[in-house]
Design an enzyme around this catalytic site. Structure first.
Site, PDB file in Angstrom:
ATOM      1  CG  ASN A   1      -1.732   1.230   1.384  1.00  0.00           C
ATOM      2  OD1 ASN A   1      -1.785   2.047   0.463  1.00  0.00           O
ATOM      3  ND2 ASN A   1      -2.380   1.383   2.529  1.00  0.00           N
TER       4      ASN A   1
ATOM      5  CE  LYS B   1      -0.034   3.116   4.766  1.00  0.00           C
ATOM      6  NZ  LYS B   1       0.162   3.191   6.215  1.00  0.00           N
TER       7      LYS B   1
ATOM      8  CG  HIS C   1      -5.649   1.858   5.255  1.00  0.00           C
ATOM      9  ND1 HIS C   1      -5.175   2.806   6.149  1.00  0.00           N
ATOM     10  CD2 HIS C   1      -4.662   0.952   5.101  1.00  0.00           C
ATOM     11  CE1 HIS C   1      -3.943   2.474   6.499  1.00  0.00           C
ATOM     12  NE2 HIS C   1      -3.612   1.355   5.885  1.00  0.00           N
TER      13      HIS C   1
ATOM     14  CD  GLU D   1      -2.673   5.390   6.769  1.00  0.00           C
ATOM     15  OE1 GLU D   1      -2.670   5.459   5.537  1.00  0.00           O
ATOM     16  OE2 GLU D   1      -1.769   4.835   7.421  1.00  0.00           O
TER      17      GLU D   1
ATOM     18  CD  GLU E   1      -3.257  -2.321   7.431  1.00  0.00           C
ATOM     19  OE1 GLU E   1      -2.315  -2.699   6.735  1.00  0.00           O
ATOM     20  OE2 GLU E   1      -3.693  -1.156   7.406  1.00  0.00           O
TER      21      GLU E   1
ATOM     22  N   GLY F   1       2.820   2.384  10.703  1.00  0.00           N
ATOM     23  CA  GLY F   1       3.757   3.485  10.504  1.00  0.00           C
ATOM     24  C   GLY F   1       4.507   3.889  11.755  1.00  0.00           C
TER      25      GLY F   1
ATOM     26  CB  SER G   1       5.583  -1.766  11.896  1.00  0.00           C
ATOM     27  OG  SER G   1       5.155  -0.447  12.185  1.00  0.00           O
TER      28      SER G   1
HETATM   29  P1  13P Z   1       3.282   0.435   7.636  1.00  0.00           P
HETATM   30  O1  13P Z   1       3.760  -0.852   7.020  1.00  0.00           O
HETATM   31  O2  13P Z   1       4.009   1.636   7.124  1.00  0.00           O
HETATM   32  O3  13P Z   1       3.186   0.359   9.113  1.00  0.00           O
HETATM   33  O4  13P Z   1       1.771   0.628   7.096  1.00  0.00           O
HETATM   34  C1  13P Z   1       0.887  -0.408   7.238  1.00  0.00           C
HETATM   35  C2  13P Z   1      -0.343  -0.100   6.479  1.00  0.00           C
HETATM   36  O5  13P Z   1      -1.110   0.761   6.867  1.00  0.00           O
HETATM   37  C3  13P Z   1      -0.590  -0.840   5.242  1.00  0.00           C
HETATM   38  O6  13P Z   1      -1.873  -0.600   4.751  1.00  0.00           O
END
Ligand code: 13P
Length: 269
Positions: free
Chosen positions: A9, A11, A95, A97, A182, A188, A228
């Protein structure tokens, strides 16, 4: 036997030049991958660029969001037919976010939660059939906030999100769904959820699925871990019985680290 998935992803990262470079490097190294479904989810502006870079490879393309209507006055949104016309086969839905805190009545904008775009269990539940009806494989994200974990609500939160997301779907439709656990506090942050704990929660998700659509479908649905994931922890995660792959942010933005994750997923089952 569930085929593992390693999904990147990206983002809101990569302009078209960067997207080309990253996708081409991954395609170069892992274009002929077997034993693992590899999915790249660039920003919408780079979908066709990435599609060109992964042409004639085993790598798939995914979008990061979908709107349930097919067309109309929905400024800024993207529909299933539009994503299909860009070559998408997958789409991430709900997601963390994109789930909503911003502007809600009882809470101020909380950037540290990284939850800003207003998706709810109800909107996730509307987006899911829209994806399926266009033949897109949905990657539906669920996960608890740090505060919910601290209050011992993790299992309840994730199973509630799964049940809400799938409401109204036939078992035959759920068969096509991919889920991703997640935990919001692990995204992140560099703080990975312990592999055994991720496996346990994913087991809870599978048990919830079994209640909703029956054990046979629940055993077939792929459930990924995200938060992560990196080359140092991927093997420990992938060796868990319930974890069928990864949904990866940061480590998917470097070809070298993402290729290591792909290799680990392909070797795992
Ligand atoms: P990270 O791998 O940067 O923690 O992000 C995970 C994520 O949100 C994947 O959709």
């Amino acid at each position: 036997m569930r085929t593992p998935i390693m999904a990147g992803n990206w983002k809101m990262n990569c302009d078209n030049d960067e997207a080309w470079e990253l996708a081409a490097a991954i395609a170069d190294e892992k274009g002929d991958v077997e034993g693992c479904e590899v999915v790249l989810c660039p920003p919408a502006t780079a979908l066709t660029t990435v599609l060109a870079a992964i042409e004639d490879t085993n790598i798939g393309l995914g979008a990061q969001n979908i709107f349930w209507e097919e067309s109309g006055a929905y400024t800024g949104e993207l529909s299933g037919p539009m994503l299909l016309s860009c070559g998408c086969q997958y789409v991430i839905i709900g997601h963390s976010e994109r789930r909503g805190r911003f502007g809600s009545a009882d809470e101020d904008f909380t950037p540290e939660l990284q939850q800003v775009f207003g998706d709810t269990d109800a909107s996730v539940n509307r987006k899911l059939p829209a994806a399926l009806s266009h033949g897109l494989l949905p990657i539906v994200c669920v996960g608890e906030l740090l505060s919910e974990r601290q209050e011992g609500q993790t299992d309840e939160v994730v199973s509630g999100q799964v049940t809400a997301a799938l409401t109204g779907l036939e078992a035959s439709e759920v068969d096509w769904v991919i889920l991703a656990y997640e935990p919001v506090w692990a995204i992140g942050t560099g703080e990975v959820c312990e592999a055994e704990e991720a496996n346990r929660v994913i087991g809870v998700i599978r048990a919830t699925l079994a209640e909703v659509v029956g054990g046979e479908v629940a055993e077939r649905v792929r459930i990924l871990y995200g938060g992560s994931v990196n080359p140092a922890n991927v093997e420990g995660l992938m060796e868990q019985s319930e974890i069928d792959g990864g949904l990866v942010g940061g480590a998917s933005l470097q070809a070298e680290s993402f290729c290591e994750l792909i290799a680990a997923a392909a070797a795992s089952k």
